[in-house]
Scaffold this motif. Sequence first.
Motif, PDB file in Angstrom:
ATOM      1  N   UNK A 154      -6.131   0.928   7.535  1.00 36.41           N
ATOM      2  CA  UNK A 154      -7.392   1.600   6.580  1.00 36.41           C
ATOM      3  C   UNK A 154      -7.616   2.930   6.057  1.00 36.41           C
ATOM      4  N   UNK A 155      -7.339   3.738   6.631  1.00 37.47           N
ATOM      5  CA  UNK A 155      -5.883   4.179   6.708  1.00 37.47           C
ATOM      6  C   UNK A 155      -5.379   4.959   4.996  1.00 37.47           C
TER       7      UNK A 155
ATOM      8  N   UNK B 255       1.345  -1.125   0.405  1.00 41.77           N
ATOM      9  CA  UNK B 255      -0.088  -0.252  -0.147  1.00 41.77           C
ATOM     10  C   UNK B 255       1.064   0.811  -0.088  1.00 41.77           C
ATOM     11  N   UNK B 256       1.390   1.523   0.589  1.00 39.24           N
ATOM     12  CA  UNK B 256       3.185   2.963   0.755  1.00 39.24           C
ATOM     13  C   UNK B 256       3.528   2.947  -0.556  1.00 39.24           C
ATOM     14  N   UNK B 257       3.558   1.759  -1.588  1.00 42.03           N
ATOM     15  CA  UNK B 257       3.926   1.389  -2.859  1.00 42.03           C
ATOM     16  C   UNK B 257       2.957   2.452  -3.912  1.00 42.03           C
TER      17      UNK B 257
ATOM     18  N   UNK C  72       4.414  -1.633   9.837  1.00 42.90           N
ATOM     19  CA  UNK C  72       3.538  -0.915   8.850  1.00 42.90           C
ATOM     20  C   UNK C  72       3.869   0.461   7.885  1.00 42.90           C
ATOM     21  N   UNK C  73       5.159  -0.314   7.096  1.00 40.86           N
ATOM     22  CA  UNK C  73       5.908   0.366   5.931  1.00 40.86           C
ATOM     23  C   UNK C  73       6.275   0.962   6.415  1.00 40.86           C
TER      24      UNK C  73
ATOM     25  N   UNK D 169      -5.983  -1.080  16.344  1.00 36.95           N
ATOM     26  CA  UNK D 169      -5.337   0.203  15.893  1.00 36.95           C
ATOM     27  C   UNK D 169      -4.586  -0.417  14.500  1.00 36.95           C
ATOM     28  N   UNK D 170      -4.293  -1.644  14.708  1.00 41.03           N
ATOM     29  CA  UNK D 170      -3.525  -1.916  13.463  1.00 41.03           C
ATOM     30  C   UNK D 170      -4.638  -1.788  12.391  1.00 41.03           C
ATOM     31  N   UNK D 171      -5.882  -2.197  12.115  1.00 41.71           N
ATOM     32  CA  UNK D 171      -6.508  -2.466  11.467  1.00 41.71           C
ATOM     33  C   UNK D 171      -7.289  -0.786  10.930  1.00 41.71           C
TER      34      UNK D 171
END
Length: 403
Positions: free
Chosen positions: A191-192, A160-162, A320-321, A185-187
Amino acid sequence: MAENTDVVVVGGGYAGVMAANRLTQRDDVTVTLINPRPAFVHRIRLHQTVGGAGDPVVDYREILAENVHLMVDSVTRIDAAERSVTPATGGPLGYDYLIYAVGSGSADPRVPGAAEYAYPIATLEEAQRLRPVLEAAPRGAAVTVVGAGALGIEAAAELAETGRTVTLACGGTFGPYLHPRVRRSITRRLVERGVSVLEGPDAKVAAVTQDAVRLRDGRTVPSEVTLWTAGFGVPQLAARSALRTDALGRLLTDETLTSMDDTRIVAAGDSAAPSGLPLRMSCQSANPLGAHAADTVLSRIAGEPPAVIDVGFFGLCVSLGRRDATVQLASRDDTANLLSVSGRLAVKIKESSYTGLIGQLADEARKPGSHTWKFKDTNRRQLVRSRRDEAAATVGRAAQPGT
């Protein structure tokens, strides 16, 4: 002249390298490490490889003691009676002791179409096979990650970060190790970042096709590239060699990591199942278990009783990235608690684990016997005792007349 002892270590991952290095404490021990690759794979960086950044390959010269002989090959069979292993190429190789550290990999997917159209990423070769597929896919192509353990979460966040359009499909519990608050929190943060998170029984993947994933409730999720991270398996070498294993194929051992079938065979890492109660598959356990396996062998060479394992965990690091992460802290019995760390501090902790694990192996190569571990599982001995008492009671009831 003192008699020489030949030790063969099968598997050159975290546990195998740590064990091989530690065995070099004695000059009268010859150590051969057998691994199918000529270089070490830093597995906890494979999600970065999937995202197109981060090299998980480390030269063995950086982490392996100079007097350990590296044999690049695969072992096809262990002959416990003859004390030998059979490599894929060449003749049998004898040993006085064997350390079984073959590690783990992707589970065999039983979902229709998964073997044909989904890409597992638990090994270097699998991640490398996926990279050109992702590079060839249009930037807006739909990507689905199946499985929401740590690897699935990290891969989804990395992609997602790419800028990839990512769906994370989890038919079970999202982040099963995580505390519910940390899970939420991770979910939210995924999503963000644009990740569509599908979880619960209805989101269980029922089939995979070339361009879609079908869920159990009948929904069809477009997916030009599907990653499979659901579950882990272990090589079946022990089972093929007529050694007792658990249902997954891990070698059954006692609490000293010694095989239930042969005192000359000791296991370490993901492929070990001490007392039928294997530790969490983790690099955190691999290094100390590798060290403990070597200590068990060294104790037997010295004619001393080996110690029982005492390995615990500080928690689980999930990236998370590149700019975010979460560290889920654990209680002393390796259960997730309310405490966690997020943001920049968590990123620093996660990044320090990358260098720290390699540093531990390199330090042991330079100074064998130096590796120690802080975290202990205070409840394991009680759990093992309870399991044995339960088994003894079951045998007793079965032996009673009329039962």
